[in-house]
Motif scaffolding. Structure first.
Motif, PDB file in Angstrom:
ATOM      1  N   THR A  31       0.840  -1.199   0.000  1.00  0.00           N
ATOM      2  CA  THR A  31       0.000   0.000   0.000  1.00  0.00           C
ATOM      3  C   THR A  31       0.874   1.248   0.000  1.00  0.00           C
ATOM      4  OG1 THR A  31      -1.526  -1.274   1.340  1.00  0.00           O
ATOM      5  CG2 THR A  31      -1.973   1.069   1.148  1.00  0.00           C
ATOM      6  N   ARG A  32       1.921   1.220   0.844  1.00  0.00           N
ATOM      7  CA  ARG A  32       2.828   2.368   0.898  1.00  0.00           C
ATOM      8  C   ARG A  32       3.562   2.553  -0.427  1.00  0.00           C
ATOM      9  NH1 ARG A  32       4.446   4.011   6.180  1.00  0.00           N
ATOM     10  NH2 ARG A  32       5.420   5.666   5.012  1.00  0.00           N
ATOM     11  N   GLU A  33       3.966   1.435  -1.029  1.00  0.00           N
ATOM     12  CA  GLU A  33       4.687   1.519  -2.302  1.00  0.00           C
ATOM     13  C   GLU A  33       3.810   2.125  -3.389  1.00  0.00           C
ATOM     14  OE1 GLU A  33       6.056  -2.474  -2.559  1.00  0.00           O
ATOM     15  OE2 GLU A  33       7.964  -1.990  -1.583  1.00  0.00           O
ATOM     16  N   ARG A  34       2.517   1.772  -3.340  1.00  0.00           N
ATOM     17  CA  ARG A  34       1.592   2.344  -4.319  1.00  0.00           C
ATOM     18  C   ARG A  34       1.464   3.852  -4.122  1.00  0.00           C
ATOM     19  NH1 ARG A  34      -1.209  -2.377  -4.331  1.00  0.00           N
ATOM     20  NH2 ARG A  34      -2.483  -1.797  -2.543  1.00  0.00           N
ATOM     21  N   LYS A  35       1.472   4.279  -2.864  1.00  0.00           N
ATOM     22  CA  LYS A  35       1.360   5.705  -2.558  1.00  0.00           C
ATOM     23  C   LYS A  35       2.556   6.459  -3.159  1.00  0.00           C
ATOM     24  CE  LYS A  35       0.847   8.877   1.260  1.00  0.00           C
ATOM     25  NZ  LYS A  35       1.250   9.101   2.647  1.00  0.00           N
ATOM     26  N   ASP A  38       2.172   6.733  -6.842  1.00  0.00           N
ATOM     27  CA  ASP A  38       1.212   7.787  -7.185  1.00  0.00           C
ATOM     28  C   ASP A  38       1.887   9.154  -7.157  1.00  0.00           C
ATOM     29  OD1 ASP A  38      -0.760   5.968  -7.511  1.00  0.00           O
ATOM     30  OD2 ASP A  38      -1.758   6.343  -5.596  1.00  0.00           O
ATOM     31  N   LEU A  39       2.697   9.383  -6.122  1.00  0.00           N
ATOM     32  CA  LEU A  39       3.400  10.663  -6.005  1.00  0.00           C
ATOM     33  C   LEU A  39       4.356  10.865  -7.175  1.00  0.00           C
ATOM     34  CD1 LEU A  39       4.198  10.820  -2.181  1.00  0.00           C
ATOM     35  CD2 LEU A  39       2.882  12.494  -3.456  1.00  0.00           C
ATOM     36  N   THR A 125       5.749  18.393  -4.017  1.00  0.00           N
ATOM     37  CA  THR A 125       5.661  16.975  -4.415  1.00  0.00           C
ATOM     38  C   THR A 125       7.000  16.279  -4.208  1.00  0.00           C
ATOM     39  OG1 THR A 125       4.053  17.655  -6.073  1.00  0.00           O
ATOM     40  CG2 THR A 125       4.917  15.439  -6.270  1.00  0.00           C
ATOM     41  N   GLU A 132       8.277  10.200   1.898  1.00  0.00           N
ATOM     42  CA  GLU A 132       7.627   8.894   1.742  1.00  0.00           C
ATOM     43  C   GLU A 132       8.680   7.809   1.518  1.00  0.00           C
ATOM     44  OE1 GLU A 132       4.485   8.392   2.334  1.00  0.00           O
ATOM     45  OE2 GLU A 132       4.658   6.267   1.877  1.00  0.00           O
TER      46      GLU A 132
END
Ligand SMILES: [Zn+2]
Length: 235
Positions: A31-35, A38-39, A125, A132
């Motif tokens: 889930t964190r990797e997907r976040k 996305d960034l 960003t 992140e």
């Protein structure tokens, strides 16, 4: 034998809990990797936007240069005009060029202001990506350690389980098989208590005659409703 089954079930439940944890932890990381992805996508979008702005700015600059160049030409033409009419015509052209120049200056200013907004968005960003990434790295390390501990504990429990299951299997392999079948069917809980005549697996009342047999503790019984092995606790 029932006590041993209860012990085995306790061990099995712990093993299942550890297995769940082992499955869950990597999913959290995903889930964190997907976040983070996305960034990074977001940053790519901003980069494209900035490239587009730069292109627009270059076009406007080129136009502005052309206008400046024509202004210089009018000025030199003014020096060689002969009639009043010619003079007025060149003046009008010069006026139009000045007006155009003012418009272009305004557009360039507006564009630069817009770009500043996008550039600050880009900085935010990038900062978010950096944070992140660092926290993901930290979590990955911590998870690696946690998984190692969990795996070790689960392996120890599996050894215990082998001993416990062996003790039951030596005496009553059929009972062990029966327990394993219900344990798997219900993802845990192959053996349950009966309290006041109620099966604590499915919460249905056990027939009175069967309940009396369970209380007598002579043989091992199963709940006729859910099939779990039932027992009564010592007072
Ligand atoms: Zn039941």
């Amino acid at each position: 034998m029932l006590d041993r089954l209860v012990d085995l079930q306790n061990t099995d439940e712990k093993i299942v809990a550890y297995q769940r944890e082992e499955d869950k932890l990597p999913k959290e990381l995903e889930t964190r990797e997907r976040k983070l992805q996305d960034l990074e996508e977001q940053r790519k979008g901003i980069e494209e936007e900035l490239a587009h702005f730069n292109q627009q700015l270059a076009d406007l600059d080129r136009e502005l240069e052309a206008v400046k160049e024509s202004t210089r030409r009018f000025q030199s033409r003014l020096l060689v005009v002969k009639t009043q009419r010619e003079y007025q015509a060149v003046q009008r052209e010069g006026e139009a060029a000045r007006k155009k120049r003012g418009e272009l200056d305004g557009q360039i200013k507006e564009l630069r202001e817009e770009m500043q907004g996008v550039e600050s968005q880009m900085r935010e960003t990038e900062q978010a990506i950096e944070e992140e990434r660092a926290s993901l790295e930290k979590q990955r390390t911590e998870m690696g350690k946690a998984l190692k501990t969990i795996r070790k504990e689960r392996e120890d429990l599996e050894k215990t389980r082998e001993v416990e299951a062996g003790l039951i299997g030596q005496n009553d392999p059929e009972l062990l098989a029966r327990y394993q079948k219900v344990f798997e069917r219900y993802k845990g809980q192959g053996v349950v208590k009966v309290v006041g005549g109620v099966c604590y697996g499915c919460f249905m009342t056990v027939p009175p005659q069967l309940y009396n047999q369970v209380l007598a503790k002579g043989t091992v019984h199963s709940c006729p409703n859910c099939g779990r092995i039932i027992y009564v606790e010592e007072n």
